[in-house]
Design an enzyme around this catalytic site. Structure first.
Site, PDB file in Angstrom:
ATOM      1  N   GLY A   5       0.789  -1.228   0.000  1.00  0.00           N
ATOM      2  CA  GLY A   5       0.000   0.000   0.000  1.00  0.00           C
ATOM      3  C   GLY A   5       0.813   1.265   0.000  1.00  0.00           C
ATOM      4  N   ARG A  10     -10.965  -7.585 -12.142  1.00  0.00           N
ATOM      5  CA  ARG A  10     -11.160  -6.219 -11.649  1.00  0.00           C
ATOM      6  C   ARG A  10     -12.163  -5.410 -12.469  1.00  0.00           C
ATOM      7  NH1 ARG A  10      -5.876  -3.884 -10.660  1.00  0.00           N
ATOM      8  NH2 ARG A  10      -7.102  -2.305  -9.639  1.00  0.00           N
ATOM      9  N   ASP A  42      -4.651 -11.302  -2.269  1.00  0.00           N
ATOM     10  CA  ASP A  42      -4.111  -9.934  -2.240  1.00  0.00           C
ATOM     11  C   ASP A  42      -4.092  -9.447  -0.792  1.00  0.00           C
ATOM     12  OD1 ASP A  42      -2.909  -7.797  -3.477  1.00  0.00           O
ATOM     13  OD2 ASP A  42      -4.745  -6.929  -4.293  1.00  0.00           O
TER      14      ASP A  42
HETATM   15 ZN    ZN Z   1      -1.651  -6.054  -7.523  1.00  0.00          ZN
END
Ligand code: ZN
Length: 393
Positions: A70, A229, A289
């Site tokens: 992140g 996604r 993830d």
């Molecule tokens: Zn990724």
């Protein structure tokens, strides 16, 4: 250390009927009926009653930000490391760690240290070398050297394409990395997988398609992730899977929310569509993830807000595959057991067979709730509670 699990419905992941499974040390020794172990009292035998429960291989999570990731919303949005129980309490006994967007404050030395730490605590860990960025940030200065000489490195990733956060790699840069990873894998007997982070842009899988069509590199070198996604990307990924590639769905604990703000494809429906389109049941994996940030950007690429991935999404997706999509449990399970084991070349993982690692999960027959987790022969979770915790838990 001998453990016998009795009378569970065994999914290897193929359904094998009600069986006993014996674990000797860190390996599965036998799968059969009425198994007995006689050591004249020299070794204690632990028995676990699996009646009314389902026994499956320990989960393989092929994409997890084990040391945190992140940062797309500034330093305060850097996500925390995964603890041992973040993984074991969700059935994960094998994890592949990756870096992510931030390849500066997160590096290979720290990733490897975290992977070694989790291994010491009792599960099996591997890593990909690199981050989103190109040229790839390695430990030894060479992708090939990292893969050949560092035991835990089984490929490169997650290299970002079609994303405003990527390094915008050219075709030449991209194919050079993939070929180095391929040859590094060949020379060291590893998978040499390139884990590709697919972004939201309209270029979709273009770089991967060009590579498999214009070079000698085969489909099997890639494990593209986040395939679900958006709808356009997913359609391209279905074609890739039909041609023999393997695609990685990213699980989503909060899909009911995300479906309202984007056209993310629900994992269970995506797997259903993949199979309806004629792709093989070996053509997909599901990863969490986990600990990765889930930033929300608007159409100008401006940061809007953030969430975090969790390993708990894996079993949640399996439940949805069965309960919502009506897929056979043994098919859904392939995505977190046999399929990642094969594409990542983890030859002792992903199946309940003699000689394989003693990584197992017991789930309730009704509800598929996780009760027991065994990693390398050691009970980590019992009755849904962690009996082995990480060093600082
Ligand atoms: Zn990724």
């Amino acid at each position: 250390m001998v453990t016998i699990i009795r009378n569970a419905a065994v999914y290897q992941p193929e359904y094998a009927g009600k069986k006993d499974v014996m674990i000797l040390g860190d390996k599965i020794a036998a799968v059969g009926e009425n198994l007995t172990a006689e050591f004249n009292g020299a070794v204690s035998v632990t028995e676990i009653d699996g009646t009314g429960q389902i026994l499956i291989p320990g989960l393989i999570d092929s994409h997890e930000h084990i040391m945190g990731g992140g940062g797309e919303g500034g330093f305060s949005t850097r996500t925390p490391e995964a603890s041992l129980t973040d993984l074991t309490m969700n059935g994960v006994t094998t994890v592949v760690g990756c870096i992510g967007t931030d390849g500066i404050t997160r590096d290979m030395a720290a990733l490897l240290a975290k992977a070694h730490g989790l291994e010491e605590e009792g599960i099996t860990t591997y890593v990909y070398t690199g981050s989103y960025q190109v040229p790839v940030h390695t430990l030894t200065g060479s992708v090939m050297k990292d893969i050949m000489l560092l035991d835990k490195v089984i490929g490169a990733g997650e290299i970002a394409i079609s994303d405003h956060r990527s390094s915008q790699p050219s075709f030449e840069e991209f194919t050079r990395i993939v070929s180095d990873v391929r040859v590094g894998g060949m020379l060291s007997g590893k998978a040499g997988i390139v884990n590709i982070h697919l972004g939201d842009s309209s270029r979709l899988m273009d770089l991967i398609w060009r590579t498999v069509k214009e070079t000698e590199i085969p489909y099997s070198q890639f494990l593209p992730t986040h395939v679900n996604r958006n709808e356009a990307l997913f359609q391209s990924c279905i074609e890739f899977a039909k041609e023999g590639g393997v695609i990685d769905f990213t699980g989503n604990e909060d899909i009911d929310y995300w479906e309202t703000i984007c056209d993310e494809v629900r994992v269970c429906r995506g797997i259903g569509r993949l199979l309806e389109a004629g792709a093989s049941e070996n053509s997909f994996t599901i990863s969490s993830d986990g600990q990765g940030s889930l930033p929300v950007f608007n159409s100008k690429g401006e940061y809007q807000g953030i969430g975090m991935g969790k390993a708990s999404c894996l079993l949640k997706e399996i439940r949805e595959c069965v309960n919502r999509e009506g897929l056979p449990l043994e098919t859904a399970l392939r995505g977190i057991t046999a399929n990642p084991a094969r594409i990542l070349k983890l030859s002792k993982k992903g199946h309940i067979l003699p000689g394989y690692d003693g990584d197992l999960c017991l789930l309730t027959e009704k509800g598929l709730e996780l009760k027991t987790v065994i990693a390398k022969g050691r009970v980590m979770v019992q009755d849904g509670k962690a009996v082995v915790k990480g060093t600082f838990e």
